[in-house]
Design an enzyme around this catalytic site. Structure first.
Site, mmCIF file in Angstrom:
data_model
loop_
_atom_site.group_PDB
_atom_site.id
_atom_site.type_symbol
_atom_site.label_atom_id
_atom_site.label_comp_id
_atom_site.label_asym_id
_atom_site.label_seq_id
_atom_site.Cartn_x
_atom_site.Cartn_y
_atom_site.Cartn_z
ATOM 1 N N LYS A 14 13.867 2.668 -7.179
ATOM 2 C CA LYS A 14 15.192 3.283 -6.985
ATOM 3 C C LYS A 14 16.293 2.370 -7.528
ATOM 4 O O LYS A 14 17.194 2.807 -8.236
ATOM 5 C CB LYS A 14 15.449 3.571 -5.492
ATOM 6 C CG LYS A 14 14.409 4.464 -4.848
ATOM 7 C CD LYS A 14 14.714 4.750 -3.378
ATOM 8 C CE LYS A 14 14.676 3.520 -2.470
ATOM 9 N NZ LYS A 14 13.364 2.901 -2.335
ATOM 10 N N ARG A 89 18.000 8.539 4.523
ATOM 11 C CA ARG A 89 16.682 8.003 4.823
ATOM 12 C C ARG A 89 16.063 8.659 6.051
ATOM 13 O O ARG A 89 14.942 8.312 6.427
ATOM 14 C CB ARG A 89 16.848 6.515 5.096
ATOM 15 C CG ARG A 89 15.832 5.632 4.406
ATOM 16 C CD ARG A 89 16.243 4.214 4.715
ATOM 17 N NE ARG A 89 15.356 3.241 4.206
ATOM 18 C CZ ARG A 89 15.566 2.531 3.110
ATOM 19 N NH1 ARG A 89 16.618 2.767 2.361
ATOM 20 N NH2 ARG A 89 14.720 1.589 2.780
ATOM 21 N N ARG A 128 9.211 -9.330 -6.819
ATOM 22 C CA ARG A 128 10.571 -9.019 -7.257
ATOM 23 C C ARG A 128 11.513 -10.200 -7.055
ATOM 24 O O ARG A 128 11.438 -10.904 -6.062
ATOM 25 C CB ARG A 128 11.049 -7.817 -6.449
ATOM 26 C CG ARG A 128 12.520 -7.538 -6.515
ATOM 27 C CD ARG A 128 12.849 -6.218 -5.879
ATOM 28 N NE ARG A 128 12.701 -6.214 -4.436
ATOM 29 C CZ ARG A 128 12.933 -5.152 -3.667
ATOM 30 N NH1 ARG A 128 13.290 -4.010 -4.219
ATOM 31 N NH2 ARG A 128 12.785 -5.228 -2.380
ATOM 32 N N ARG A 161 15.011 -14.486 -3.996
ATOM 33 C CA ARG A 161 14.044 -13.481 -3.534
ATOM 34 C C ARG A 161 14.483 -12.986 -2.165
ATOM 35 O O ARG A 161 15.034 -13.747 -1.376
ATOM 36 C CB ARG A 161 12.645 -14.105 -3.446
ATOM 37 C CG ARG A 161 12.064 -14.353 -4.838
ATOM 38 C CD ARG A 161 10.688 -14.989 -4.819
ATOM 39 N NE ARG A 161 10.346 -15.398 -6.175
ATOM 40 C CZ ARG A 161 9.540 -14.715 -7.006
ATOM 41 N NH1 ARG A 161 8.961 -13.601 -6.589
ATOM 42 N NH2 ARG A 161 9.314 -15.145 -8.222
ATOM 43 N N ARG A 173 7.933 -1.330 6.272
ATOM 44 C CA ARG A 173 8.897 -0.456 5.596
ATOM 45 C C ARG A 173 8.213 0.804 5.053
ATOM 46 O O ARG A 173 8.777 1.888 5.096
ATOM 47 C CB ARG A 173 9.593 -1.220 4.464
ATOM 48 C CG ARG A 173 10.739 -2.090 4.988
ATOM 49 C CD ARG A 173 11.082 -3.257 4.088
ATOM 50 N NE ARG A 173 11.511 -2.893 2.764
ATOM 51 C CZ ARG A 173 11.668 -3.762 1.761
ATOM 52 N NH1 ARG A 173 11.420 -5.055 1.969
ATOM 53 N NH2 ARG A 173 12.060 -3.371 0.591
HETATM 54 P P1 AP5 Z 1 12.989 -1.722 -7.116
HETATM 55 O O1 AP5 Z 1 13.727 -0.943 -8.154
HETATM 56 O O2 AP5 Z 1 13.622 -2.934 -6.574
HETATM 57 O O3 AP5 Z 1 12.484 -0.729 -5.965
HETATM 58 P P2 AP5 Z 1 13.300 0.038 -4.833
HETATM 59 O O4 AP5 Z 1 12.822 1.458 -4.828
HETATM 60 O O5 AP5 Z 1 14.761 -0.180 -5.007
HETATM 61 O O6 AP5 Z 1 12.697 -0.673 -3.556
HETATM 62 P P3 AP5 Z 1 13.413 -1.369 -2.325
HETATM 63 O O7 AP5 Z 1 12.456 -2.345 -1.752
HETATM 64 O O8 AP5 Z 1 14.765 -1.872 -2.694
HETATM 65 O O9 AP5 Z 1 13.543 -0.162 -1.387
HETATM 66 P P4 AP5 Z 1 13.789 -0.135 0.092
HETATM 67 O O10 AP5 Z 1 14.144 1.300 0.216
HETATM 68 O O11 AP5 Z 1 12.694 -0.592 0.961
HETATM 69 O O12 AP5 Z 1 14.929 -1.228 0.348
HETATM 70 P P5 AP5 Z 1 16.463 -1.122 0.641
HETATM 71 O O13 AP5 Z 1 17.107 -2.292 0.027
HETATM 72 O O14 AP5 Z 1 16.964 0.236 0.331
HETATM 73 O O15 AP5 Z 1 11.564 -2.119 -7.751
HETATM 74 C C1 AP5 Z 1 10.715 -3.036 -7.089
HETATM 75 C C2 AP5 Z 1 10.094 -3.991 -8.125
HETATM 76 O O16 AP5 Z 1 9.181 -3.277 -8.934
HETATM 77 C C3 AP5 Z 1 11.100 -4.641 -9.067
HETATM 78 O O17 AP5 Z 1 10.753 -6.002 -9.244
HETATM 79 C C4 AP5 Z 1 10.942 -3.881 -10.366
HETATM 80 O O18 AP5 Z 1 11.120 -4.730 -11.485
HETATM 81 C C5 AP5 Z 1 9.517 -3.369 -10.303
HETATM 82 N N1 AP5 Z 1 9.398 -2.024 -10.860
HETATM 83 C C6 AP5 Z 1 10.267 -0.981 -10.700
HETATM 84 N N2 AP5 Z 1 9.812 0.120 -11.344
HETATM 85 C C7 AP5 Z 1 8.635 -0.240 -11.903
HETATM 86 C C8 AP5 Z 1 7.670 0.463 -12.701
HETATM 87 N N3 AP5 Z 1 7.870 1.749 -13.054
HETATM 88 N N4 AP5 Z 1 6.573 -0.220 -13.103
HETATM 89 C C9 AP5 Z 1 6.388 -1.529 -12.744
HETATM 90 N N5 AP5 Z 1 7.261 -2.243 -12.013
HETATM 91 C C10 AP5 Z 1 8.362 -1.610 -11.586
HETATM 92 O O19 AP5 Z 1 16.503 -1.251 2.269
HETATM 93 C C11 AP5 Z 1 16.240 -2.469 2.913
HETATM 94 C C12 AP5 Z 1 16.371 -2.271 4.416
HETATM 95 O O20 AP5 Z 1 17.719 -1.884 4.751
HETATM 96 C C13 AP5 Z 1 15.512 -1.167 5.028
HETATM 97 O O21 AP5 Z 1 14.203 -1.629 5.311
HETATM 98 C C14 AP5 Z 1 16.309 -0.787 6.273
HETATM 99 O O22 AP5 Z 1 16.095 -1.708 7.323
HETATM 100 C C15 AP5 Z 1 17.739 -0.923 5.810
HETATM 101 N N6 AP5 Z 1 18.310 0.330 5.292
HETATM 102 C C16 AP5 Z 1 18.719 0.578 4.012
HETATM 103 N N7 AP5 Z 1 19.192 1.818 3.884
HETATM 104 C C17 AP5 Z 1 19.091 2.396 5.112
HETATM 105 C C18 AP5 Z 1 19.409 3.698 5.609
HETATM 106 N N8 AP5 Z 1 19.911 4.663 4.804
HETATM 107 N N9 AP5 Z 1 19.150 3.950 6.922
HETATM 108 C C19 AP5 Z 1 18.651 3.001 7.740
HETATM 109 N N10 AP5 Z 1 18.324 1.740 7.328
HETATM 110 C C20 AP5 Z 1 18.551 1.449 6.024
HETATM 111 MG MG MG Z 2 16.251 -1.253 -3.899
#
Ligand code: AP5
Ligand code: MG
Length: 215
Positions: A14, A89, A128, A161, A173
């Site tokens: 994402k 979410r 990552r 990181r 997660r």
């Molecule tokens: P990346 O693009 O970073 O993946 P992502 O989908 O953004 O994954 P996240 O871990 O950021 O998602 P998340 O939803 O758990 O975390 P968030 O920060 O939102 O890609 C990952 C890696 O893979 C990268 O290194 C990239 O280079 C590689 N990659 C990407 N695409 C690829 C491909 N096609 N092939 C190979 N490699 C690839 O949330 C964190 C925390 O915040 C949550 O756990 C929760 O506690 C809280 N939170 C956030 N939003 C909410 C909400 N709306 N409600 C409640 N709690 C929330």
């Molecule tokens: Mg992300």
């Protein structure tokens, strides 16, 4: 103006794809995860409340998130549109978003889910890292900078990181995703707005699939 939701589990891409679409569509990425990490780093009340939940891989309360997004969407840099990354979410968040957009006379143009295999997500997240200066994202195997140790975008040489990017938290997660977030796909599917792309393809290929939908 184009407003998009990108759905998908932790590691689906994402954040990676939002950055690409920002440039292609001239819209802005709104990542609730990034916003929450900024709150934690600043030591705000909101950040202090969110920190333990995030470290455990759980979800922060709907009210807190909805309030945060509602304020953010009103800012000037959202005028050309936005990509919601990590929000909504839960089904209550999706319902609240619908009401919020209607109140602001805004449309939802695309809801796109990146479909992936859970098992591959642990490696993606644990490998990552981001540039400490400009926030550009990289991966130990899948997205290396052209010159090792130097950010492609800003030339920065320091990287960081995520504290919640370890195997145990990623599993928690993923569990939270399947229990609380996956029902959103059904929610948008029933409205008839949901599209899916293969998030297991290579990064550039996923971008092309997204471009085909949004342009
Ligand atoms: P990346 O693009 O970073 O993946 P992502 O989908 O953004 O994954 P996240 O871990 O950021 O998602 P998340 O939803 O758990 O975390 P968030 O920060 O939102 O890609 C990952 C890696 O893979 C990268 O290194 C990239 O280079 C590689 N990659 C990407 N695409 C690829 C491909 N096609 N092939 C190979 N490699 C690839 O949330 C964190 C925390 O915040 C949550 O756990 C929760 O506690 C809280 N939170 C956030 N939003 C909410 C909400 N709306 N409600 C409640 N709690 C929330
Ligand atoms: Mg992300």
């Amino acid at each position: 103006m184009t407003n998009i939701i990108l759905l998908g589990p932790p590691g689906a891409g994402k954040g990676t794809q939002s950055k690409k679409l920002e440039n292609i569509l001239n819209v802005i990425q709104l990542s609730t995860g990034d916003m929450l990490r900024a709150e934690v780093a600043s030591g705000s009340d909101l950040g202090n409340q969110a920190k333990d939940v995030m470290d455990a891989g759980g979800l922060v309360s709907d009210d807190m998130i909805i309030g945060m997004i509602s304020k953010r969407v009103d800012q000037d840099d959202c005028a050309q549109g936005f990509i919601l990354d990590g929000f909504p979410r839960t089904v209550p968040q999706a319902e609240a978003l619908g009401i919020m957009l209607a109140e602001k006379s805004l449309n939802l143009d695309h809801v796109i889910e990146l479909t992936v295999d859970d098992e591959a997500m642990v490696d993606r997240i644990c490998g990552r890292y981001t540039c400490a200066k400009c926030g550009s994202g990289y991966h130990d195997s899948f997205q290396k900078p052209a010159q090792e140790g130097v950010c492609d975008k800003c030339g920065g040489k320091e990287f960081s990181r995520g504290v919640d990017d370890n195997t145990d938290t990623v599993r928690a997660r993923l569990k939270a995703y399947h229990e609380q977030t996956a029902p959103i796909s059904t929610f948008y599917g029933e409205i008839g707005i949901l599209k899916q792309v293969d998030g297991m393809a290579e990064i550039e290929n996923v971008t092309r699939q997204l471009e085909n939908i949004v342009s």
